[in-house]
Design an enzyme around this catalytic site. Structure first.
Site, mmCIF file in Angstrom:
data_model
loop_
_atom_site.group_PDB
_atom_site.id
_atom_site.type_symbol
_atom_site.label_atom_id
_atom_site.label_comp_id
_atom_site.label_asym_id
_atom_site.label_seq_id
_atom_site.Cartn_x
_atom_site.Cartn_y
_atom_site.Cartn_z
ATOM 1 N N ASP A 1 6.060 48.350 43.343
ATOM 2 C CA ASP A 1 5.396 47.277 42.587
ATOM 3 C C ASP A 1 3.872 47.337 42.716
ATOM 4 O O ASP A 1 3.161 46.627 42.005
ATOM 5 C CB ASP A 1 5.900 45.909 43.068
ATOM 6 C CG ASP A 1 7.369 45.710 42.718
ATOM 7 O OD1 ASP A 1 7.844 46.343 41.745
ATOM 8 O OD2 ASP A 1 8.047 44.941 43.418
ATOM 9 N N SER B 1 17.225 51.501 44.355
ATOM 10 C CA SER B 1 16.983 50.160 43.822
ATOM 11 C C SER B 1 17.537 49.116 44.768
ATOM 12 O O SER B 1 18.741 49.062 45.025
ATOM 13 C CB SER B 1 17.650 49.998 42.455
ATOM 14 O OG SER B 1 17.739 48.619 42.116
ATOM 15 N N LYS C 1 8.204 36.877 46.630
ATOM 16 C CA LYS C 1 9.129 36.690 45.506
ATOM 17 C C LYS C 1 10.518 37.236 45.842
ATOM 18 O O LYS C 1 11.525 36.568 45.624
ATOM 19 C CB LYS C 1 8.535 37.403 44.278
ATOM 20 C CG LYS C 1 9.400 37.444 43.053
ATOM 21 C CD LYS C 1 8.559 37.730 41.814
ATOM 22 C CE LYS C 1 8.490 39.203 41.451
ATOM 23 N NZ LYS C 1 9.744 39.748 40.901
ATOM 24 N N SER C 2 10.561 38.457 46.376
ATOM 25 C CA SER C 2 11.872 39.059 46.686
ATOM 26 C C SER C 2 12.641 38.227 47.710
ATOM 27 O O SER C 2 13.846 38.015 47.581
ATOM 28 C CB SER C 2 11.678 40.470 47.259
ATOM 29 O OG SER C 2 11.231 41.354 46.271
ATOM 30 N N ARG D 1 16.256 35.783 47.421
ATOM 31 C CA ARG D 1 17.415 36.022 48.296
ATOM 32 C C ARG D 1 17.772 34.794 49.115
ATOM 33 O O ARG D 1 18.954 34.482 49.291
ATOM 34 C CB ARG D 1 17.140 37.212 49.209
ATOM 35 C CG ARG D 1 17.279 38.531 48.425
ATOM 36 C CD ARG D 1 16.409 39.593 48.999
ATOM 37 N NE ARG D 1 16.663 40.911 48.435
ATOM 38 C CZ ARG D 1 15.995 41.415 47.376
ATOM 39 N NH1 ARG D 1 15.082 40.696 46.750
ATOM 40 N NH2 ARG D 1 16.261 42.633 46.951
ATOM 41 N N LYS E 1 10.504 48.911 34.041
ATOM 42 C CA LYS E 1 10.150 47.623 34.674
ATOM 43 C C LYS E 1 9.894 46.595 33.575
ATOM 44 O O LYS E 1 10.332 46.762 32.451
ATOM 45 C CB LYS E 1 8.937 47.824 35.581
ATOM 46 C CG LYS E 1 9.223 48.692 36.799
ATOM 47 C CD LYS E 1 10.163 47.985 37.754
ATOM 48 C CE LYS E 1 10.451 48.844 38.974
ATOM 49 N NZ LYS E 1 11.523 48.258 39.794
ATOM 50 N N ARG F 1 15.998 45.828 29.576
ATOM 51 C CA ARG F 1 16.084 46.542 30.857
ATOM 52 C C ARG F 1 17.503 47.028 31.169
ATOM 53 O O ARG F 1 18.481 46.378 30.816
ATOM 54 C CB ARG F 1 15.523 45.655 31.976
ATOM 55 C CG ARG F 1 14.041 45.381 31.705
ATOM 56 C CD ARG F 1 13.378 44.627 32.792
ATOM 57 N NE ARG F 1 13.357 45.378 34.034
ATOM 58 C CZ ARG F 1 12.941 44.873 35.180
ATOM 59 N NH1 ARG F 1 12.511 43.615 35.237
ATOM 60 N NH2 ARG F 1 12.943 45.611 36.271
HETATM 61 C C1 S3P Z 1 12.969 44.113 43.824
HETATM 62 C C2 S3P Z 1 13.235 45.456 43.795
HETATM 63 C C3 S3P Z 1 12.472 46.396 42.972
HETATM 64 C C4 S3P Z 1 11.134 45.804 42.590
HETATM 65 C C5 S3P Z 1 11.259 44.420 42.043
HETATM 66 C C6 S3P Z 1 11.864 43.500 43.077
HETATM 67 C C7 S3P Z 1 13.813 43.253 44.641
HETATM 68 O O1 S3P Z 1 13.199 46.662 41.788
HETATM 69 O O2 S3P Z 1 10.487 46.636 41.654
HETATM 70 O O3 S3P Z 1 10.001 43.916 41.665
HETATM 71 O O4 S3P Z 1 13.451 42.083 44.900
HETATM 72 O O5 S3P Z 1 14.873 43.721 45.070
HETATM 73 P P1 S3P Z 1 14.373 47.754 41.713
HETATM 74 O O6 S3P Z 1 15.505 47.306 42.546
HETATM 75 O O7 S3P Z 1 14.730 47.845 40.258
HETATM 76 O O8 S3P Z 1 13.744 49.026 42.226
#
Ligand code: S3P
Length: 437
Positions: free
Chosen positions: A325, A174, A24-25, A29, A351, A130
């Site tokens: 996560d 973060s 997902k991350s 990107r 979260k 959030r």
């Molecule tokens: C993420 C960063 C984390 C993570 C989120 C995805 C990302 O959050 O908990 O599920 O893709 O950069 P934070 O940046 O708020 O720590």
């Protein structure tokens, strides 16, 4: 978006092979960076989760032409993105909807800070609770104007072509904040840097490099010069280790289990779960296919997890960013055996839900021994869970963590809001059935 209840029955064991969905991350990107590149990019294995669809929807709202279809090979989607080049996005006709996705709203805000028009972005009721000051503060320092609802979405962002570079040290670790500042910095007139007290996932840095930018890492500081042009790429998204984590934990928890996870991302900033499972005593083999990262700059490989007797383990503040996560599912693991004590994880409270209180509430309803603290929790496997009725509170990772805990119950568990799993892993409950078979 979450709806529906699912009843999860106990399982004697889980066995099988899974190719988890695209990370997902990384999907977010690649889509965001491809939209800023010159030329058409092709992204294979893009996540089918609702969060990553939110990123594509917002990009379309900003004039980006995107085509998607089921992946020709493997799970996920093949997505083609016609890049608009730096500062090439168009003013949207309507408010953008980031749905449940914190990554979308925070990272896109960094990009919008560099575009000279006004954009409003909102999201679902969870996202609207959030905290956004963590990105508003640095982006305002760079010159963007941002109006929020007392630090929460909706955000109205008025960007500028004259973005100033900054040196920034986020107050909380973060990756989303780091990424927002770096993506803004890509458009600024000079070198922008972010210094991290604890390292967070570095997918943005890797994605920017793969699309041709020069991004430097010196000790805890990442920096880049603004104005660098990006070139379109064809890339494959590795499997999501945060989704694989549910099967890793299920296999570690249930006697006689073994699960093989194929083509999983092994980015060093994401594999904290492997380390914690080893510390808890699980049997794990990791075979890297590409250590340095293949064409996409992201390492990936196969992970095999087997059941073992679980030990008591602590997760300390410095471990937290690497497993942020995975903490809900690690709590689920400690209901099966051993014990887990987590501290320094106060970020869990902001979260998709307050993950400390919602997790403690759900696991307790199933019969777990869990104690909540402001910055973490203690779980101990004293007796077999009963099962029961729990509420995932519209939070995908809780829906799936409760399901993994439920496998060890003496009776079934009904999970309300289980549909939330579709935010990151739409196929989760069908894969669960195939592994127990
Ligand atoms: C993420 C960063 C984390 C993570 C989120 C995805 C990302 O959050 O908990 O599920 O893709 O950069 P934070 O940046 O708020 O720590």
């Amino acid at each position: 978006m979450a709806s529906g209840s699912v009843m999860v029955h106990p399982a004697a064991r889980v066995r099988g092979r899974v190719r988890p969905p695209g990370d997902k991350s990384i999907s977010h990107r690649y889509a965001l960076v491809a939209a800023l590149a010159d030329g058409r990019s092709a992204i294979h294995g893009y996540s089918t989760g609702a969060d990553c669809a939110s990123t594509l929807r917002c990009l379309r709202g900003l004039g980006v032409e995107i085509r998607e279809r089921p992946a020709a090979e493997g799970p996920g989607l093949d997505v083609e993105i016609a890049g608009r080049g730096l500062r090439g996005l168009l003013a949207p006709a309507a408010t953008l909807d980031a749905g449940n996705s914190g990554s979308t709203i925070r990272m896109l805000s960094g990009i919008l800070a560099a575009h000279p028009f006004r954009t409003s972005i909102t999201g679902d009721s969870s996202l609207r609770r959030r905290p956004m000051r963590r990105i508003i503060v640095p982006l305002q320092r760079m010159g963007a104007r941002i109006v929020s609802d007392d630090g929460r979405p909706p955000l109205t962002i008025e960007g500028t072509l004259q973005l100033a570079p900054i040196e920034f040290e986020p107050e909380v670790p973060s990756a989303q904040v780091k990424s927002a500042v770096l993506l803004a910095g890509l458009h600024a007139g000079g070198v922008t840097s972010v210094r991290e007290v604890l390292p967070t996932r570095d997918h943005t840095e890797r994605a920017l490099r793969v699309f041709g930018a020069d991004v430097a890492q010196t000790g805890p500081t990442v920096s880049l010069r603004g104005g660098q042009r990006l070139t379109a790429r064809e890339l494959v998204v590795p499997g999501d280790i945060s989704s694989a984590a549910f099967w890793m934990v299920a296999a570690a928890a249930l006697p006689d289990s073994e699960v093989v996870l194929e083509h999983v991302g092994l980015n060093p900033t994401r594999i904290g779960i492997v380390d914690v499972l080893r510390r808890m005593g699980a049997g794990i083999d990791v075979a890297a296919e590409s250590i340095a990262g293949g064409d996409n700059g992201e390492p990936s490989g196969t992970i095999i997890v087997r059941h073992a007797t679980l030990r008591e383990t602590r997760i300390e503040p410095h471990d937290v960013p690497g497993v942020i996560d995975e903490l809900p599912v690690l709590a689920a693991l400690a209901t099966h055996g051993g014990a887990l004590s987590v501290s320094g994880a106060q970020e869990l409270r902001v979260k998709e839900s307050d993950r400390i209180s919602a997790l403690a509430d759900g696991l307790r309803r199933m019969g777990a021994d869990i104690e909540e603290r402001p910055d973490g929790f203690d779980v101990r496997a004293r007796a077999r869970l009963r099962g029961g009725e729990v509420d995932a509170q519209n939070d995908h990772r809780l829906a799936m963590a409760f399901a993994v805990a439920a496998l060890g119950g003496s009776g079934p568990t009904t999970i309300h809001d289980a549909g939330a799993a579709a935010v990151s892993y739409p196929e989760f409950f069908s894969v669960l059935e195939s592994l127990r078979a």
